[in-house]
Design a protein around this motif. Structure first.
Motif, PDB file in Angstrom:
ATOM      1  N   PRO A   1      57.647  62.406  66.756  1.00 18.44           N
ATOM      2  CA  PRO A   1      57.402  63.834  66.515  1.00 18.44           C
ATOM      3  C   PRO A   1      57.500  64.640  67.807  1.00 18.44           C
ATOM      4  N   THR A   2      58.119  65.807  67.725  1.00 15.31           N
ATOM      5  CA  THR A   2      58.209  66.695  68.897  1.00 15.31           C
ATOM      6  C   THR A   2      57.226  67.856  68.791  1.00 15.31           C
ATOM      7  N   VAL A   3      56.613  68.011  67.616  1.00 13.77           N
ATOM      8  CA  VAL A   3      55.527  68.988  67.415  1.00 13.77           C
ATOM      9  C   VAL A   3      54.467  68.297  66.569  1.00 13.77           C
ATOM     10  N   THR A   4      53.254  68.853  66.583  1.00  8.76           N
ATOM     11  CA  THR A   4      52.178  68.261  65.776  1.00  8.76           C
ATOM     12  C   THR A   4      51.701  69.268  64.733  1.00  8.76           C
ATOM     13  N   ALA A   5      52.653  69.938  64.085  1.00 11.32           N
ATOM     14  CA  ALA A   5      52.315  70.996  63.135  1.00 11.32           C
ATOM     15  C   ALA A   5      51.822  70.455  61.802  1.00 11.32           C
ATOM     16  N   THR A   6      52.244  69.234  61.438  1.00 11.08           N
ATOM     17  CA  THR A   6      51.778  68.609  60.200  1.00 11.08           C
ATOM     18  C   THR A   6      51.496  67.132  60.481  1.00 11.08           C
ATOM     19  N   ASP A   7      50.971  66.456  59.449  1.00 12.03           N
ATOM     20  CA  ASP A   7      50.669  65.029  59.625  1.00 12.03           C
ATOM     21  C   ASP A   7      51.769  64.138  59.046  1.00 12.03           C
ATOM     22  N   ALA A   8      53.007  64.673  58.936  1.00 12.71           N
ATOM     23  CA  ALA A   8      54.128  63.921  58.345  1.00 12.71           C
ATOM     24  C   ALA A   8      54.460  62.600  59.048  1.00 12.71           C
ATOM     25  N   PRO A   9      54.334  62.486  60.380  1.00 12.94           N
ATOM     26  CA  PRO A   9      54.833  61.277  61.052  1.00 12.94           C
ATOM     27  C   PRO A   9      54.279  59.959  60.518  1.00 12.94           C
ATOM     28  N   CYS A  10      53.009  59.919  60.154  1.00 15.34           N
ATOM     29  CA  CYS A  10      52.365  58.644  59.789  1.00 15.34           C
ATOM     30  C   CYS A  10      52.376  58.349  58.299  1.00 15.34           C
ATOM     31  N   THR A  11      52.728  59.317  57.473  1.00 16.06           N
ATOM     32  CA  THR A  11      52.581  59.137  56.027  1.00 16.06           C
ATOM     33  C   THR A  11      53.736  58.358  55.413  1.00 16.06           C
ATOM     34  N   GLY A  12      53.478  57.808  54.216  1.00 17.06           N
ATOM     35  CA  GLY A  12      54.494  57.053  53.492  1.00 17.06           C
ATOM     36  C   GLY A  12      55.163  57.880  52.420  1.00 17.06           C
ATOM     37  N   LEU A  13      55.513  59.127  52.756  1.00 19.41           N
ATOM     38  CA  LEU A  13      56.199  59.979  51.782  1.00 19.41           C
ATOM     39  C   LEU A  13      57.065  60.998  52.493  1.00 19.41           C
ATOM     40  N   SER A  14      58.011  61.578  51.759  1.00 19.76           N
ATOM     41  CA  SER A  14      58.859  62.671  52.261  1.00 19.76           C
ATOM     42  C   SER A  14      58.863  63.808  51.248  1.00 19.76           C
ATOM     43  N   VAL A  15      59.062  65.023  51.760  1.00 19.51           N
ATOM     44  CA  VAL A  15      59.342  66.169  50.896  1.00 19.51           C
ATOM     45  C   VAL A  15      60.859  66.327  50.869  1.00 19.51           C
ATOM     46  N   ILE A  16      61.448  66.264  49.680  1.00 20.49           N
ATOM     47  CA  ILE A  16      62.909  66.348  49.546  1.00 20.49           C
ATOM     48  C   ILE A  16      63.286  67.679  48.892  1.00 20.49           C
ATOM     49  N   TYR A  17      64.329  68.317  49.450  1.00 18.67           N
ATOM     50  CA  TYR A  17      64.789  69.604  48.944  1.00 18.67           C
ATOM     51  C   TYR A  17      66.176  69.478  48.319  1.00 18.67           C
ATOM     52  N   ASN A  18      66.477  70.407  47.423  1.00 15.75           N
ATOM     53  CA  ASN A  18      67.844  70.503  46.902  1.00 15.75           C
ATOM     54  C   ASN A  18      68.733  71.098  47.982  1.00 15.75           C
ATOM     55  N   ASP A  19      70.032  71.088  47.743  1.00 13.25           N
ATOM     56  CA  ASP A  19      70.962  71.594  48.761  1.00 13.25           C
ATOM     57  C   ASP A  19      70.835  73.100  48.988  1.00 13.25           C
ATOM     58  N   ASP A  20      70.245  73.821  48.019  1.00 18.76           N
ATOM     59  CA  ASP A  20      70.031  75.272  48.213  1.00 18.76           C
ATOM     60  C   ASP A  20      68.678  75.548  48.867  1.00 18.76           C
ATOM     61  N   GLU A  21      68.047  74.484  49.360  1.00 14.59           N
ATOM     62  CA  GLU A  21      66.782  74.541  50.107  1.00 14.59           C
ATOM     63  C   GLU A  21      65.555  74.803  49.233  1.00 14.59           C
ATOM     64  N   THR A  22      65.712  74.714  47.904  1.00 15.61           N
ATOM     65  CA  THR A  22      64.541  74.799  47.034  1.00 15.61           C
ATOM     66  C   THR A  22      63.906  73.410  46.938  1.00 15.61           C
ATOM     67  N   PHE A  23      62.605  73.379  46.683  1.00 20.49           N
ATOM     68  CA  PHE A  23      61.868  72.107  46.605  1.00 20.49           C
ATOM     69  C   PHE A  23      62.401  71.247  45.458  1.00 20.49           C
ATOM     70  N   ASP A  24      62.597  69.964  45.717  1.00 21.85           N
ATOM     71  CA  ASP A  24      63.050  69.045  44.668  1.00 21.85           C
ATOM     72  C   ASP A  24      61.931  68.098  44.260  1.00 21.85           C
ATOM     73  N   THR A  25      61.464  67.260  45.204  1.00 23.68           N
ATOM     74  CA  THR A  25      60.479  66.255  44.822  1.00 23.68           C
ATOM     75  C   THR A  25      59.756  65.683  46.038  1.00 23.68           C
ATOM     76  N   TYR A  26      58.644  65.021  45.776  1.00 24.41           N
ATOM     77  CA  TYR A  26      58.013  64.170  46.788  1.00 24.41           C
ATOM     78  C   TYR A  26      58.554  62.766  46.573  1.00 24.41           C
ATOM     79  N   LEU A  27      58.973  62.124  47.649  1.00 23.46           N
ATOM     80  CA  LEU A  27      59.475  60.754  47.571  1.00 23.46           C
ATOM     81  C   LEU A  27      58.428  59.845  48.200  1.00 23.46           C
ATOM     82  N   PHE A  28      57.853  58.955  47.393  1.00 21.27           N
ATOM     83  CA  PHE A  28      56.818  58.038  47.882  1.00 21.27           C
ATOM     84  C   PHE A  28      57.442  56.689  48.213  1.00 21.27           C
ATOM     85  N   TYR A  29      57.029  56.125  49.344  1.00 20.72           N
ATOM     86  CA  TYR A  29      57.621  54.880  49.831  1.00 20.72           C
ATOM     87  C   TYR A  29      56.643  53.708  49.686  1.00 20.72           C
TER      88      TYR A  29
END
Length: 364
Positions: free
Chosen positions: A117-145
């Motif tokens: 991480p180059t910023v600490t704005a969220t806690d994304a680095p350690c979590t087992g999930l991603s926020v995925i967007y459609n190509d038009d930048e609208t929210f698509d889904t949470y992807l759990f790993y």
């Protein structure tokens, strides 16, 4: 049947001044061919240190600046590079979107992933999930790993030289961690990993909150002046590790639902995630009828570090518009329903306006 308790975390977490100079040493067991998925600033500030760490090795490094959004087509583009070049390790360098793109790429290609991480704005680095967007930048889904990253490496020099607003927003995101986990524990709601909440998870969440109160203000001053101090190191760890592992294993409640609700309002588009989560935390405490001393302590902290305590600070000038956000925050499936006794849009609206009234007293 009771939910089984579950605890997940990154395999390795490394933090400190110049940590990237140890990148090769800490990841060499993962493979010998690396794809670095970078934000523009991530590439600019990290590639030299990382390359230096590989001096003398025969590893293959490919740095790729990604398009800026963790979208389906961006992930597909990165997967093609992995396949064409026989990549063995995927690395995400940057903010949340670069990290989420790297996690998704590694997941689909069944490869290990490391996070820088180059910023600490969220806690994304350690979590087992991603926020995925459609190509038009609208929210698509949470992807759990099925697993968390193999390594998270945080170079404190890079964080100390990033804009302070990111550190403050990260403190806002981290502020919700303890109170949301406590709410989930009270209502027997599952964590983000769909497991029961362990004693260890609650201890991390509580430590996250205490660390914010003890170090937040001083860490902000340090970051504003690009100084690496014990207080800044403590807040980096709270924002990235304690909040990330805490939220993963502790669960979410009203604070994050409030953020999701406010994304429906155009006037909040430029307001950072953590800023709205912090204000949502105040609203959650009001809904829970928390002791007034606890609410005051949270609001004093927010005011001291520059997190919002009023609706105006998150971009709202017409309070009637808050109804829309409250409705969106309470749709079926939202984590607001993890509160004991549940919460209705009207109750949330009243709590948000009450939080605003209490916040206005700081500016009289």
């Amino acid at each position: 049947m009771a939910i089984l308790k579950l605890l997940r975390a990154p395999l390795k977490y490394l933090q400190g001044r110049g940590a990237l100079l140890n990148f090769y040493e800490e990841t060499k067991d993962l493979g010998s061919s690396y794809l670095f998925i970078c934000s523009k600033s991530g590439y600019k500030y990290c590639h030299e240190k990382i390359e230096k760490s590989f001096e003398g090795s025969d590893c293959k490094l490919h740095f790729e600046v990604f398009g800026g959004v963790s979208s389906k087509s961006e992930i597909q583009k990165m997967r093609k590079i992995v396949q064409d070049e026989g990549i063995q390790v995927v690395v995400g360098i940057g903010g949340g979107s670069a990290i989420d793109t790297a996690k998704a790429t590694a997941h689909y290609e069944k490869l290990p992933v490391a996070i820088v991480p180059t910023v600490t704005a969220t806690d994304a680095p350690c979590t087992g999930l991603s926020v995925i967007y459609n190509d038009d930048e609208t929210f698509d889904t949470y992807l759990f790993y099925p697993k968390n990253p193999e390594a998270v490496i945080v170079d404190s020099e890079i964080i100390a030289n990033a804009p302070t607003k990111f550190l403050v927003a990260g403190m806002g995101d981290a502020l919700g961690t303890y109170f949301e986990a406590r709410a989930c524990k009270r209502s027997d709601s599952p964590s983000l990993e769909n497991g029961g909440i362990s004693l260890s998870a609650m201890a991390l969440c509580e430590l996250c909150y205490k660390t914010l109160l003890e170090n937040g203000y001083q860490a902000k001053l340090s970051c504003e002046n690009h100084l690496i101090t014990p207080a800044l190191e403590a807040i980096i760890e709270a924002n990235v590790y304690l909040s990330g592992v805490g939220a993963d294993n502790g669960g979410l409640a009203v604070s994050h639902s409030v953020y999701n609700g406010f994304t429906a309002l155009k006037e909040c588009e430029s307001t950072m995630h953590g800023s709205i989560v912090a204000f949502g935390t105040i609203a959650q405490l009001i809904l829970e009828n928390a002791p007034k001393e606890e609410i005051k302590k949270v609001m004093d902290f927010c005011y001291s570090v520059g997190l919002p305590v009023t609706l105006k600070e998150i971009g709202i000038t017409d309070v009637q518009r808050v109804h829309i956000a409250a409705e969106n925050a309470c749709v079926p499936g939202e984590t607001a329903h993890n509160l004991v006794g549940d919460v209705t849009p009207d109750q949330l609206y009243d709590a948000l306006l009450t939080a605003d009234l209490l916040g206005q007293e700081y500016f009289k």
